[in-house]
Write a protein that holds these residues in place. Structure first.
Motif, PDB file in Angstrom:
ATOM      1  N   ALA A  36      -1.685  -5.268  -2.488  1.00  0.00           N
ATOM      2  CA  ALA A  36      -2.130  -5.180  -1.067  1.00  0.00           C
ATOM      3  C   ALA A  36      -3.398  -5.931  -0.847  1.00  0.00           C
ATOM      4  O   ALA A  36      -3.790  -6.532   0.047  1.00  0.00           O
ATOM      5  N   TYR A  62       0.631  -1.116  -0.008  1.00  0.00           N
ATOM      6  CA  TYR A  62       0.172   0.117  -0.078  1.00  0.00           C
ATOM      7  C   TYR A  62       0.924   1.053  -0.079  1.00  0.00           C
ATOM      8  O   TYR A  62       0.569   2.181  -0.733  1.00  0.00           O
ATOM      9  N   TYR A 112      -1.386  -1.500  -5.179  1.00  0.00           N
ATOM     10  CA  TYR A 112      -2.553  -1.604  -4.378  1.00  0.00           C
ATOM     11  C   TYR A 112      -3.396  -2.777  -4.632  1.00  0.00           C
ATOM     12  O   TYR A 112      -3.800  -3.684  -3.561  1.00  0.00           O
ATOM     13  N   ALA A 157      -6.291   1.134   0.356  1.00  0.00           N
ATOM     14  CA  ALA A 157      -6.198   0.280  -1.002  1.00  0.00           C
ATOM     15  C   ALA A 157      -7.137   0.023  -1.882  1.00  0.00           C
ATOM     16  O   ALA A 157      -7.048   0.499  -2.902  1.00  0.00           O
ATOM     17  N   HIS A 188      -8.703  -4.403   2.820  1.00  0.00           N
ATOM     18  CA  HIS A 188      -7.807  -2.936   3.018  1.00  0.00           C
ATOM     19  C   HIS A 188      -8.468  -1.975   2.523  1.00  0.00           C
ATOM     20  O   HIS A 188      -8.547  -1.655   1.338  1.00  0.00           O
TER      21      HIS A 188
END
Length: 418
Positions: free
Chosen positions: A372, A350, A369, A382, A379
């Motif tokens: 992540a 991230y 992203y 993200a 998340h």
């Protein structure tokens, strides 16, 4: 729905929301909800009501706008505002710093600004925040200042202990913070919007431009420039830098905060190529960081061991500190080192995404992203940063999927009280 294009056209004319941007299914869903409440089973009848009733238009807008925010979202921008305000007051002790949060949603952004300013030593008498939103229900929630768990995300929640009181399973913003924010309804696209407003020193208009078509984007940017003081700053979302960068505004050189200021006399206007989000090598330093001495990625020294290993900042903490100082190349290298030495992590990817985003490298940011999210599908940051990137690239369907995922990962009913 035969009348859906005309209904969507009315929404677009009123608030710039394009059906091609948010998706026909969202518009159809909110229209059907309003039709149910009005006991209408024919969308042409609903269109007739919509065309003659400002009250109904506002009700449809209330449903079409889905707030997604939390306290200290994109913390770097909040801290940058506090630092700029403090520096301004050091030069002009008697001035009151004027700040605009637009749109302010349910109040988390303007309250975060007020908290950041107070924590930075700016006294309540030295600043005032105006917060505006098109959605009146959001403003009602903001005025109450009562928030559930969904408004508090991330690990650093010390601000909640300083600035909130527990309130029946939720938290209420301290009265002193609430007094610093003036909430008001307003529509960015209204012909007389803030026509006679006094200039603002700091403006936040984040993650809204990406929902407009190009001509509306330029209209809004021109409005924001008119609202800025000559030496003011404008902060936008990570995917919106290319929209505001041009002959009038330039980067303010604040890493990861996505701030802009008026171009200085004699500065060259950005070319069309520079206004887009170029795919650049990861080792290219951004324009605003090139005056900062930098160490090449292949010569980055390993962290120096401190006297107590438990107190040594982690590689990711060091990377974030470097990124905040504009040393994005070195910060990215430390992220790579953290992945190699400690294994892949959602936070490392991230942070890499943020660094690539700040450097204008949309393709690499998107990859990070997604990495992540592979490791942590929930998340939130993200998901929303990736949604903004996809939106800026014209992938409305992909952006909507990311936003829906972000909404599903939130616990229902735990944002501002409805």
């Amino acid at each position: 729905m035969k009348s859906l294009p005309q209904i969507a056209g009315k929404l677009k004319a009123a608030m710039g929301l394009d059906m091609a941007t948010v998706g026909a299914r969202l518009i159809e869903r909110v229209v059907r909800e309003r039709m149910g409440l009005l006991a209408l089973d024919d969308d042409s009848q609903y269109l007739a009501v919509l065309l003659t009733s400002e009250t109904e238009l506002q009700a449809l807008i209330e449903l079409a706008v889905v707030p997604e925010t939390w306290f200290f979202r994109d913390r770097e921008a909040m801290l940058a505002v506090a630092r700029l305000a403090r520096e301004r007051l050091a030069e002009r002790p008697g001035e009151v710093v004027r700040i605009l949060s637009l749109p302010c949603s349910t109040g988390e952004e303007p309250y975060s600004l007020a908290m950041a300013l107070c924590d930075a030593g700016v006294t309540p008498a030295q600043f005032q925040i105006d917060a505006i939103d098109i959605r009146t229900r959001s403003l009602e929630i903001a005025a109450q200042g009562i928030y559930g768990r969904n408004s508090f995300r991330g690990q650093d929640l010390a601000f909640r202990d300083r600035h909130f009181d527990p309130c029946e399973g939720a938290w209420q913003v301290h009265e002193q913070i609430r007094r610093q924010v003036r909430f008001a309804p307003g529509n960015l696209l209204a012909p007389d919007f803030m026509r006679h407003a006094q200039a603002y020193h700091l403006i936040l208009c984040r993650n809204v431009l990406i929902y407009f078509e190009r001509d509306v984007q330029q209209q809004v940017v021109a409005l924001l420039v008119n609202l800025m003081a000559e030496d003011g700053h404008l902060f936008v979302g990570p995917a919106e830098g290319g929209i505001v960068l041009g002959s009038v505004l330039e980067s303010a050189g604040i890493p990861l905060a996505f701030g802009f200021r008026r171009r200085k006399d004699g500065a060259a206007a950005a070319s069309p190529a520079s206004v887009s989000r170029p795919v650049a090598p990861a080792t290219v330093m951004p324009r605003w960081a090139r005056t900062v001495p930098s160490t090449r990625a292949d010569t980055v020294s390993p962290p120096v061991a401190g006297p107590a290993p438990a107190l040594q900042p982690s590689l990711l903490q060091q990377a974030r500190a470097l990124a905040d100082r504009g040393q994005l190349e070195r910060a990215g290298s430390l992220c790579e080192q953290a992945v190699q030495e400690q294994g892949p992590s959602a936070e490392a990817f991230y942070l890499q995404g943020l660094i690539f985003d700040a450097d204008g490298n949309a393709a690499q940011a998107q990859r990070c992203y997604r990495k992540a999210l592979y490791l942590d599908p929930a998340h939130q940051a993200a998901l929303l940063h990736l949604a903004a990137l996809l939106q800026a690239q014209g992938d409305a369907a992909g952006a909507q999927r990311m936003r829906l995922r972000a909404q599903r990962t939130s616990q229902p009913g735990e944002g501002g009280h409805d």
